[in-house]
Structure formats: structure tokens, C-alpha cells
Design an enzyme around this catalytic site. Structure first.
Site, PDB file in Angstrom:
ATOM      1  N   ASP A   9       0.880  -1.160   0.000  1.00 10.71           N
ATOM      2  CA  ASP A   9       0.000   0.000   0.000  1.00 10.71           C
ATOM      3  C   ASP A   9       0.930   1.227   0.000  1.00 10.71           C
ATOM      4  O   ASP A   9       2.126   1.099   0.295  1.00 10.71           O
ATOM      5  CB  ASP A   9      -0.867  -0.054   1.273  1.00 10.71           C
ATOM      6  CG  ASP A   9      -1.694   1.181   1.463  1.00 10.71           C
ATOM      7  OD1 ASP A   9      -2.389   1.580   0.520  1.00 10.71           O
ATOM      8  OD2 ASP A   9      -1.649   1.770   2.573  1.00 10.71           O
ATOM      9  N   LEU A  10       0.421   2.396  -0.320  1.00 13.03           N
ATOM     10  CA  LEU A  10       1.294   3.578  -0.391  1.00 13.03           C
ATOM     11  C   LEU A  10       1.180   4.455   0.865  1.00 13.03           C
ATOM     12  O   LEU A  10       2.076   4.505   1.700  1.00 13.03           O
ATOM     13  CB  LEU A  10       0.963   4.386  -1.652  1.00 13.03           C
ATOM     14  CG  LEU A  10       1.766   5.657  -1.865  1.00 13.03           C
ATOM     15  CD1 LEU A  10       3.250   5.377  -2.028  1.00 13.03           C
ATOM     16  CD2 LEU A  10       1.243   6.414  -3.096  1.00 13.03           C
ATOM     17  N   ASP A  11       0.020   5.116   0.990  1.00  6.95           N
ATOM     18  CA  ASP A  11      -0.156   6.050   2.101  1.00  6.95           C
ATOM     19  C   ASP A  11      -0.200   5.290   3.430  1.00  6.95           C
ATOM     20  O   ASP A  11      -1.041   4.423   3.618  1.00  6.95           O
ATOM     21  CB  ASP A  11      -1.462   6.838   1.891  1.00  6.95           C
ATOM     22  CG  ASP A  11      -1.777   7.743   3.069  1.00  6.95           C
ATOM     23  OD1 ASP A  11      -0.839   8.144   3.776  1.00  6.95           O
ATOM     24  OD2 ASP A  11      -2.968   8.034   3.280  1.00  6.95           O
ATOM     25  N   THR A  17       1.220  10.327   3.627  1.00 10.35           N
ATOM     26  CA  THR A  17       0.562  11.419   2.918  1.00 10.35           C
ATOM     27  C   THR A  17      -0.765  11.803   3.583  1.00 10.35           C
ATOM     28  O   THR A  17      -1.381  12.789   3.197  1.00 10.35           O
ATOM     29  CB  THR A  17       0.316  11.050   1.432  1.00 10.35           C
ATOM     30  OG1 THR A  17      -0.070   9.692   1.366  1.00 10.35           O
ATOM     31  CG2 THR A  17       1.559  11.253   0.602  1.00 10.35           C
ATOM     32  N   LYS A  45      -8.599   6.921   5.726  1.00 15.28           N
ATOM     33  CA  LYS A  45      -7.397   6.196   5.289  1.00 15.28           C
ATOM     34  C   LYS A  45      -7.778   5.029   4.397  1.00 15.28           C
ATOM     35  O   LYS A  45      -8.609   4.206   4.774  1.00 15.28           O
ATOM     36  CB  LYS A  45      -6.587   5.720   6.497  1.00 15.28           C
ATOM     37  CG  LYS A  45      -5.839   6.858   7.153  1.00 15.28           C
ATOM     38  CD  LYS A  45      -4.830   6.389   8.161  1.00 15.28           C
ATOM     39  CE  LYS A  45      -4.008   7.571   8.658  1.00 15.28           C
ATOM     40  NZ  LYS A  45      -3.173   7.214   9.805  1.00 15.28           N
ATOM     41  N   GLY A  46      -7.191   4.975   3.223  1.00 17.54           N
ATOM     42  CA  GLY A  46      -7.477   3.889   2.282  1.00 17.54           C
ATOM     43  C   GLY A  46      -8.774   4.068   1.510  1.00 17.54           C
ATOM     44  O   GLY A  46      -9.096   3.289   0.633  1.00 17.54           O
ATOM     45  N   ARG A  49     -10.948   9.039  -3.229  1.00 18.76           N
ATOM     46  CA  ARG A  49     -11.232  10.481  -3.175  1.00 18.76           C
ATOM     47  C   ARG A  49     -12.735  10.763  -3.223  1.00 18.76           C
ATOM     48  O   ARG A  49     -13.249  11.555  -2.439  1.00 18.76           O
ATOM     49  CB  ARG A  49     -10.518  11.182  -4.337  1.00 18.76           C
ATOM     50  CG  ARG A  49     -10.359  12.684  -4.143  1.00 18.76           C
ATOM     51  CD  ARG A  49      -9.718  13.322  -5.371  1.00 18.76           C
ATOM     52  NE  ARG A  49      -8.507  12.616  -5.782  1.00 18.76           N
ATOM     53  CZ  ARG A  49      -7.941  12.753  -6.988  1.00 18.76           C
ATOM     54  NH1 ARG A  49      -8.448  13.578  -7.868  1.00 18.76           N
ATOM     55  NH2 ARG A  49      -6.844  12.074  -7.301  1.00 18.76           N
ATOM     56  N   SER A 114      -2.502   0.626  -4.376  1.00 18.86           N
ATOM     57  CA  SER A 114      -2.955   1.816  -3.644  1.00 18.86           C
ATOM     58  C   SER A 114      -4.268   2.357  -4.191  1.00 18.86           C
ATOM     59  O   SER A 114      -4.545   2.229  -5.383  1.00 18.86           O
ATOM     60  CB  SER A 114      -1.876   2.908  -3.768  1.00 18.86           C
ATOM     61  OG  SER A 114      -2.376   4.164  -3.405  1.00 18.86           O
ATOM     62  N   ALA A 115      -5.046   2.987  -3.328  1.00 16.78           N
ATOM     63  CA  ALA A 115      -6.295   3.625  -3.754  1.00 16.78           C
ATOM     64  C   ALA A 115      -6.046   4.973  -4.414  1.00 16.78           C
ATOM     65  O   ALA A 115      -6.934   5.546  -5.042  1.00 16.78           O
ATOM     66  CB  ALA A 115      -7.204   3.812  -2.536  1.00 16.78           C
ATOM     67  N   SER A 116      -4.826   5.480  -4.282  1.00 13.97           N
ATOM     68  CA  SER A 116      -4.548   6.846  -4.751  1.00 13.97           C
ATOM     69  C   SER A 116      -4.364   6.945  -6.255  1.00 13.97           C
ATOM     70  O   SER A 116      -3.688   6.135  -6.868  1.00 13.97           O
ATOM     71  CB  SER A 116      -3.290   7.374  -4.065  1.00 13.97           C
ATOM     72  OG  SER A 116      -2.956   8.631  -4.606  1.00 13.97           O
ATOM     73  N   ASN A 118      -2.832   9.454  -7.362  1.00  9.29           N
ATOM     74  CA  ASN A 118      -1.580  10.211  -7.439  1.00  9.29           C
ATOM     75  C   ASN A 118      -0.364   9.338  -7.105  1.00  9.29           C
ATOM     76  O   ASN A 118       0.722   9.862  -6.852  1.00  9.29           O
ATOM     77  CB  ASN A 118      -1.630  11.394  -6.468  1.00  9.29           C
ATOM     78  CG  ASN A 118      -2.729  12.377  -6.821  1.00  9.29           C
ATOM     79  OD1 ASN A 118      -2.739  12.930  -7.915  1.00  9.29           O
ATOM     80  ND2 ASN A 118      -3.681  12.578  -5.917  1.00  9.29           N
ATOM     81  N   LYS A 145     -11.149  -0.696  -1.518  1.00 10.41           N
ATOM     82  CA  LYS A 145     -10.925  -1.570  -0.370  1.00 10.41           C
ATOM     83  C   LYS A 145     -12.074  -1.338   0.614  1.00 10.41           C
ATOM     84  O   LYS A 145     -12.487  -0.189   0.745  1.00 10.41           O
ATOM     85  CB  LYS A 145      -9.594  -1.221   0.317  1.00 10.41           C
ATOM     86  CG  LYS A 145      -8.353  -1.323  -0.571  1.00 10.41           C
ATOM     87  CD  LYS A 145      -7.158  -0.628   0.092  1.00 10.41           C
ATOM     88  CE  LYS A 145      -5.992  -0.506  -0.860  1.00 10.41           C
ATOM     89  NZ  LYS A 145      -4.864   0.258  -0.318  1.00 10.41           N
ATOM     90  N   GLU A 169      -0.074  -3.300   4.621  1.00  9.91           N
ATOM     91  CA  GLU A 169      -1.205  -2.352   4.700  1.00  9.91           C
ATOM     92  C   GLU A 169      -1.285  -1.651   6.052  1.00  9.91           C
ATOM     93  O   GLU A 169      -0.971  -2.252   7.071  1.00  9.91           O
ATOM     94  CB  GLU A 169      -2.519  -3.118   4.526  1.00  9.91           C
ATOM     95  CG  GLU A 169      -3.261  -2.876   3.238  1.00  9.91           C
ATOM     96  CD  GLU A 169      -3.799  -1.469   3.024  1.00  9.91           C
ATOM     97  OE1 GLU A 169      -3.894  -0.686   3.993  1.00  9.91           O
ATOM     98  OE2 GLU A 169      -4.125  -1.139   1.887  1.00  9.91           O
ATOM     99  N   ASP A 170      -1.739  -0.405   6.053  1.00  7.97           N
ATOM    100  CA  ASP A 170      -1.930   0.320   7.324  1.00  7.97           C
ATOM    101  C   ASP A 170      -3.403   0.526   7.652  1.00  7.97           C
ATOM    102  O   ASP A 170      -3.708   1.007   8.739  1.00  7.97           O
ATOM    103  CB  ASP A 170      -1.241   1.692   7.273  1.00  7.97           C
ATOM    104  CG  ASP A 170      -1.976   2.646   6.355  1.00  7.97           C
ATOM    105  OD1 ASP A 170      -2.239   2.264   5.189  1.00  7.97           O
ATOM    106  OD2 ASP A 170      -2.308   3.761   6.791  1.00  7.97           O
TER     107      ASP A 170
HETATM  108  P1  B16 Z   1      -6.058  10.361  -4.121  1.00 12.82           P
HETATM  109  P2  B16 Z   1      -3.556   4.324  -0.021  1.00 12.82           P
HETATM  110  C1  B16 Z   1      -5.290   6.377  -0.153  1.00 12.82           C
HETATM  111  O1  B16 Z   1      -4.002   5.863  -0.333  1.00 12.82           O
HETATM  112  C2  B16 Z   1      -5.340   7.292   1.053  1.00 12.82           C
HETATM  113  O2  B16 Z   1      -5.107   6.553   2.241  1.00 12.82           O
HETATM  114  C3  B16 Z   1      -6.712   7.940   1.152  1.00 12.82           C
HETATM  115  O3  B16 Z   1      -6.746   8.805   2.266  1.00 12.82           O
HETATM  116  C4  B16 Z   1      -6.980   8.715  -0.139  1.00 12.82           C
HETATM  117  O4  B16 Z   1      -8.260   9.316  -0.101  1.00 12.82           O
HETATM  118  C5  B16 Z   1      -6.880   7.737  -1.315  1.00 12.82           C
HETATM  119  O5  B16 Z   1      -5.592   7.144  -1.334  1.00 12.82           O
HETATM  120  C6  B16 Z   1      -7.126   8.429  -2.651  1.00 12.82           C
HETATM  121  O6  B16 Z   1      -6.081   9.324  -2.901  1.00 12.82           O
HETATM  122  O7  B16 Z   1      -6.943  11.497  -3.789  1.00 12.82           O
HETATM  123  O8  B16 Z   1      -4.598  10.721  -4.225  1.00 12.82           O
HETATM  124  O9  B16 Z   1      -6.528   9.602  -5.354  1.00 12.82           O
HETATM  125  O10 B16 Z   1      -3.478   4.176   1.468  1.00 12.82           O
HETATM  126  O11 B16 Z   1      -4.554   3.365  -0.664  1.00 12.82           O
HETATM  127  O12 B16 Z   1      -2.203   4.258  -0.671  1.00 12.82           O
HETATM  128 MG    MG Z   2      -2.800   3.213   3.363  1.00 11.55          MG
END
Ligand code: B16
Ligand code: MG
Length: 218
Positions: A9-11, A17, A45-46, A49, A114-116, A118, A145, A169-170
Site C-alpha cells: 500500500d502507499l499512504d 501522505t 485512510k485507504g 477520493r 494503492s487507492a490513490s 496520485n 478496499k 497495509e496500514d
Molecule cells: P487520491 P492508499 C489512499 O491511499 C489514502 O489513504 C486515502 O486517504 C486517499 O483518499 C486515497 O488514497 C485516494 O487518494 O486522492 O490521491 O486519489 O493508502 O490506498 O495508498
Molecule cells: Mg494506506
């Protein structure tokens, strides 16, 4: 040695972040006339957006048009990216590079899940992009997730069976996603929160090469 898939996982696992998500969401909430707390941020978290903004608007008892919703998403992301653009290697969480380098050295599959949306930008900023054989992020999945889609896609991208994958994962939702995918789940964080994980560590400084070898040979 066997080849297993290690999905990060990233964040909260590679970088923190969440603090930048918090600042950007708080400013957005304040501009709409209500507050947003760190406790609420924990619950995001996770979470993707879109789902994050839905939750925030509900907490602020606010409804907006679809057009305004899209505008708010873009606004938040623009501000979030201002923080991200200032990131560098110093923000990598302790011992993450050591574990990544060891896995690469012993020829294991290494992927990001990751869900991000970015994720690539962040990995580039902290100079870790080249460590990942494959990347599955918020641009590649339709189900968030605890749905296992992101990790199943990561396993597929590595060409490794889900049962032979290990997830770091966190978030609770992320641990549940890994468990549903029949992967080994490793929680990074507090035992009180992540008790559904197969193994839990406070951070990567506690993860030894002996432990990694044991997981691979299991
Ligand atoms: P973005 P992960 C998640 O990252 C974050 O934990 C979560 O807070 C955020 O809303 C989500 O990514 C989407 O991020 O706005 O950059 O697309 O923990 O899955 O790496
Ligand atoms: Mg995370």
C-alpha cells in the site's frame, strides 16, 4: 527460493501522505463553512477520493450539485498536489528502502496496490518508482478496499497467484481486502487497530530478512 508477490500500500506504508490529505480536506471543509477533524481524517485512510468527499459532506450536513461535487474534488486535489510536489526522499518511512531492496535482490515480485490516483507522482517524488515491477492504483480499479480488486489486479500484473502474495497495509479496509483475496496480510501500525492482520509490526524497522525468508518459504 520460491517467488512470491509482495504488494505495498502507499499512504501509511511507504510515506505518510495522510497529513497532506488532512490539510487539503480541512481547507475545503472550512471553505464550505464547517470543520474537519483529525479523528474524521483517520476514517478516510485507504478510502478513495470520491468516497472521502461524500463522507466529508455528510459530516458537514451539506449537499451539493454533481457539478459542484466535481469542482470540489478538483480543488482538493490541486491543493493536495501542492504538498506532494514538495516531497522528497526524506519522507520515506523508516526502513522501507531496505525491505524493497532486499526483495528485489532475492528476485521477488514487488508491486504497489494503492487507492490513490496520485500514486505514480508520489513514488516519483520520493525516488522509489523504479523499485516497483508493477503499479496498480486508483486509476485502475472500480471497487474500493475492502474489496480485494486492487490486490487481485496487482497479483495478476505480477503473474503470481493470490495465495502466493503478501500485502503490507496500514488500514483496516486494506487488511480485510488482503484477507478476502487469500493473501498473507501484514499490518503496519497499531495492534489495537489492525488485529485482523496475519502479522502486525509498528514499522519496517521490525521486519527482518529472517521474517521475509520465512514468509517466502511457507
Ligand atoms: P487520491 P492508499 C489512499 O491511499 C489514502 O489513504 C486515502 O486517504 C486517499 O483518499 C486515497 O488514497 C485516494 O487518494 O486522492 O490521491 O486519489 O493508502 O490506498 O495508498
Ligand atoms: Mg494506506
Amino acid at each position: 527460493m520460491k517467488t512470491k508477490g509482495f504488494i505495498f500500500d502507499l499512504d501509511g506504508v511507504i510515506v505518510d501522505t495522510a497529513k497532506y490529505h488532512f490539510l487539503a480536506w480541512k481547507n475545503l471543509a472550512n471553505s464550505l463553512g464547517f470543520d474537519f477533524t483529525e479523528i474524521q481524517n483517520e476514517q478516510l485512510k485507504g478510502v478513495s477520493r470520491v468516497e472521502s468527499l461524500k463522507k466529508i459532506l455528510a459530516w458537514g450536513n451539506t449537499t451539493v450539485s454533481d457539478e459542484k461535487f466535481q469542482e470540489l474534488m478538483a480543488l482538493k486535489n490541486t491543493e493536495y498536489l501542492e504538498f506532494i510536489n514538495k516531497m522528497d526522499d526524506s519522507e520515506i518511512l523508516p526502513d522501507v528502502p531496505r525491505v524493497l531492496d532486499y526483495l528485489i535482490e532475492i528476485k521477488q515480485g514487488v508491486s504497489l496496490g494503492s487507492a490513490s490516483k496520485n500514486a505514480r507522482t508520489i513514488l516519483e517524488k520520493v525516488h522509489l518508482l523504479s523499485k516497483f515491477k508493477t503499479i496498480v492504483d486508483g486509476n485502475d480499479v472500480s471497487k474500493a478496499k475492502p474489496d480485494p480488486e486492487v490486490f487481485l489486479n496487482a497479483a495478476k500484473s505480477l503473474n503470481i497467484k493470490p495465495e502466493d502474495c503478501v500485502v503490507f497495509e496500514d488500514s483496516v479496509a486494506g487488511i480485510q481486502a488482503a484477507n478476502t483475496a487469500h493473501m498473507v496480510s501484514i499490518g503496519i501500525g497499531s495492534k489495537d487497530v489492525l488485529h485482523e492482520a496475519d502479522y502486525i509490526f509498528n514499522d519496517f524497522t521490525e521486519i527482518s530478512t529472517e521474517f521475509i525468508n520465512k514468509i517466502i518459504n511457507n
